[in-house]
Design a protein around this motif. Structure first.
Motif, PDB file in Angstrom:
ATOM      1  N   ILE A  98       0.883  -1.172   0.000  1.00  0.00           N
ATOM      2  CA  ILE A  98       0.000   0.000   0.000  1.00  0.00           C
ATOM      3  C   ILE A  98       0.919   1.220   0.000  1.00  0.00           C
ATOM      4  N   TYR A  99       0.848   2.015  -1.068  1.00  0.00           N
ATOM      5  CA  TYR A  99       1.609   3.257  -1.135  1.00  0.00           C
ATOM      6  C   TYR A  99       0.661   4.398  -0.781  1.00  0.00           C
ATOM      7  N   TYR A 100       0.870   4.978   0.382  1.00  0.00           N
ATOM      8  CA  TYR A 100      -0.042   6.033   0.814  1.00  0.00           C
ATOM      9  C   TYR A 100       0.363   7.382   0.231  1.00  0.00           C
ATOM     10  N   HIS A 101      -0.661   8.232   0.025  1.00  0.00           N
ATOM     11  CA  HIS A 101      -0.473   9.549  -0.578  1.00  0.00           C
ATOM     12  C   HIS A 101      -0.362  10.657   0.464  1.00  0.00           C
ATOM     13  N   ASN A 102      -0.764  10.365   1.694  1.00  0.00           N
ATOM     14  CA  ASN A 102      -0.691  11.363   2.766  1.00  0.00           C
ATOM     15  C   ASN A 102      -0.736  10.633   4.117  1.00  0.00           C
ATOM     16  N   GLU A 103      -0.552  11.373   5.190  1.00  0.00           N
ATOM     17  CA  GLU A 103      -0.481  10.761   6.520  1.00  0.00           C
ATOM     18  C   GLU A 103      -1.804  10.133   6.940  1.00  0.00           C
ATOM     19  N   THR A 104      -2.912  10.701   6.515  1.00  0.00           N
ATOM     20  CA  THR A 104      -4.216  10.114   6.840  1.00  0.00           C
ATOM     21  C   THR A 104      -4.345   8.727   6.212  1.00  0.00           C
ATOM     22  N   GLN A 105      -3.939   8.596   4.954  1.00  0.00           N
ATOM     23  CA  GLN A 105      -3.961   7.279   4.307  1.00  0.00           C
ATOM     24  C   GLN A 105      -3.040   6.304   5.023  1.00  0.00           C
ATOM     25  N   ASN A 106      -1.892   6.772   5.462  1.00  0.00           N
ATOM     26  CA  ASN A 106      -0.960   5.917   6.200  1.00  0.00           C
ATOM     27  C   ASN A 106      -1.626   5.380   7.464  1.00  0.00           C
ATOM     28  N   GLU A 107      -2.259   6.259   8.228  1.00  0.00           N
ATOM     29  CA  GLU A 107      -2.908   5.845   9.473  1.00  0.00           C
ATOM     30  C   GLU A 107      -4.041   4.844   9.204  1.00  0.00           C
ATOM     31  N   ILE A 108      -4.829   5.107   8.169  1.00  0.00           N
ATOM     32  CA  ILE A 108      -5.928   4.188   7.826  1.00  0.00           C
ATOM     33  C   ILE A 108      -5.373   2.839   7.386  1.00  0.00           C
ATOM     34  N   ALA A 109      -4.322   2.849   6.573  1.00  0.00           N
ATOM     35  CA  ALA A 109      -3.717   1.590   6.111  1.00  0.00           C
ATOM     36  C   ALA A 109      -3.188   0.773   7.285  1.00  0.00           C
ATOM     37  N   GLU A 110      -2.504   1.427   8.213  1.00  0.00           N
ATOM     38  CA  GLU A 110      -1.984   0.728   9.395  1.00  0.00           C
ATOM     39  C   GLU A 110      -3.131   0.135  10.216  1.00  0.00           C
ATOM     40  N   THR A 111      -4.205   0.893  10.379  1.00  0.00           N
ATOM     41  CA  THR A 111      -5.368   0.425  11.144  1.00  0.00           C
ATOM     42  C   THR A 111      -6.037  -0.760  10.464  1.00  0.00           C
ATOM     43  N   VAL A 112      -6.254  -0.667   9.163  1.00  0.00           N
ATOM     44  CA  VAL A 112      -6.894  -1.765   8.420  1.00  0.00           C
ATOM     45  C   VAL A 112      -6.045  -3.031   8.518  1.00  0.00           C
ATOM     46  N   ALA A 113      -4.745  -2.906   8.355  1.00  0.00           N
ATOM     47  CA  ALA A 113      -3.858  -4.081   8.447  1.00  0.00           C
ATOM     48  C   ALA A 113      -3.954  -4.729   9.831  1.00  0.00           C
ATOM     49  N   LYS A 114      -3.973  -3.916  10.881  1.00  0.00           N
ATOM     50  CA  LYS A 114      -4.081  -4.453  12.245  1.00  0.00           C
ATOM     51  C   LYS A 114      -5.443  -5.101  12.474  1.00  0.00           C
ATOM     52  N   GLU A 115      -6.499  -4.464  12.005  1.00  0.00           N
ATOM     53  CA  GLU A 115      -7.845  -5.001  12.200  1.00  0.00           C
ATOM     54  C   GLU A 115      -8.074  -6.298  11.427  1.00  0.00           C
ATOM     55  N   MET A 116      -7.405  -6.459  10.298  1.00  0.00           N
ATOM     56  CA  MET A 116      -7.596  -7.652   9.482  1.00  0.00           C
ATOM     57  C   MET A 116      -6.700  -8.812   9.913  1.00  0.00           C
ATOM     58  N   ALA A 117      -5.645  -8.524  10.636  1.00  0.00           N
ATOM     59  CA  ALA A 117      -4.674  -9.554  11.030  1.00  0.00           C
ATOM     60  C   ALA A 117      -5.303 -10.789  11.671  1.00  0.00           C
ATOM     61  N   PRO A 118      -6.276 -10.665  12.573  1.00  0.00           N
ATOM     62  CA  PRO A 118      -6.845 -11.857  13.205  1.00  0.00           C
ATOM     63  C   PRO A 118      -7.573 -12.801  12.246  1.00  0.00           C
ATOM     64  N   TYR A 119      -7.915 -12.311  11.068  1.00  0.00           N
ATOM     65  CA  TYR A 119      -8.630 -13.137  10.095  1.00  0.00           C
ATOM     66  C   TYR A 119      -7.699 -14.031   9.267  1.00  0.00           C
ATOM     67  N   THR A 126       2.088  -7.089   4.213  1.00  0.00           N
ATOM     68  CA  THR A 126       1.864  -5.982   3.290  1.00  0.00           C
ATOM     69  C   THR A 126       2.735  -4.790   3.682  1.00  0.00           C
ATOM     70  N   GLU A 127       3.526  -4.343   2.729  1.00  0.00           N
ATOM     71  CA  GLU A 127       4.364  -3.148   2.931  1.00  0.00           C
ATOM     72  C   GLU A 127       3.457  -1.918   2.907  1.00  0.00           C
ATOM     73  N   ILE A 128       3.662  -1.008   3.832  1.00  0.00           N
ATOM     74  CA  ILE A 128       2.939   0.268   3.844  1.00  0.00           C
ATOM     75  C   ILE A 128       3.998   1.361   3.805  1.00  0.00           C
ATOM     76  N   SER A 129       4.072   2.060   2.658  1.00  0.00           N
ATOM     77  CA  SER A 129       5.125   3.053   2.434  1.00  0.00           C
ATOM     78  C   SER A 129       4.563   4.270   1.722  1.00  0.00           C
ATOM     79  N   PRO A 130       5.263   5.406   1.848  1.00  0.00           N
ATOM     80  CA  PRO A 130       4.807   6.595   1.113  1.00  0.00           C
ATOM     81  C   PRO A 130       5.024   6.415  -0.391  1.00  0.00           C
ATOM     82  N   LEU A 131       4.085   6.906  -1.181  1.00  0.00           N
ATOM     83  CA  LEU A 131       4.242   6.884  -2.631  1.00  0.00           C
ATOM     84  C   LEU A 131       5.323   7.878  -3.014  1.00  0.00           C
ATOM     85  N   GLN A 132       6.307   7.415  -3.741  1.00  0.00           N
ATOM     86  CA  GLN A 132       7.357   8.310  -4.240  1.00  0.00           C
ATOM     87  C   GLN A 132       7.017   8.757  -5.663  1.00  0.00           C
TER      88      GLN A 132
END
Length: 178
Positions: A98-119, A126-132
């Protein structure tokens, strides 16, 4: 309109999946995350030597579909626990990212990854990095599934993923197909 950039194996699969989601205006296949100078070609990316991942850049209407919902669809449409591989496609160019475009996307991506982990039985890698930078892929890779639905890879790999998508996320799709 907002942008999302993600990769989960072959970009043809993720493009076909996200094209079916309500609120998605455009999906462009391309490359990101590499370290070589200049715009890479498909052949160069397939070599695994560019550091680029096959990704899609999605233009979507956030009044219709949220970034969070798009990420959930993305995360359930590929195996986010498989490092540098999706099915028969192996190499860093097929990594889950997941290449995030801003800090809000980064926070949402981190949250979604954590919430989905138990499944998942295994840890999410999944790598979560800023889009270059995002490089658009060659024209013959755009709308690949729509233009080649009977091709072997499409029939064997993409069609089953679309069937799964339609069962799991029917309420979020533009139209429900069999």
């Amino acid at each position: 309109m907002k942008l999302m950039t993600v990769g989960g194996g072959c970009f043809w699969c993720i493009e076909a999946i996200l094209n079916e989601v309500k609120g998605v205006e455009k999906v462009v296949s391309g490359y990101s995350g590499g370290t070589v100078p200049g715009k890479p070609t498909y052949r160069e990316v397939c070599s695994g030597l560019t550091g680029c991942a096959e990704v899609v850049q999605v233009t979507y209407d956030s009044d219709i579909i949220s970034y969070e919902d798009l990420l959930v669809i993305f995360m359930t449409s590929h195996d986010p626990t498989s490092l540098n591989r999706q099915g028969g496609d192996a190499g860093t160019q097929y990594r889950s990212v997941i290449y995030y475009h801003n800090e809000t996307q980064n926070e949402i991506a981190e949250t979604v990854a954590k919430e989905m982990a138990p499944y998942y039985e295994n840890p999410i890698v999944t790598e979560i990095s800023p889009l270059q930078i995002f490089y658009e892929a060659e024209n013959d890779h755009q709308d690949y599934y729509a233009n080649n639905p009977d091709a072997g890879y499409c029939s064997a790999v993409i069609t089953p993923k679309l069937t799964k998508l339609r069962k799991m996320h029917a309420d979020k799709l533009k139209s429900i197909s069999a």
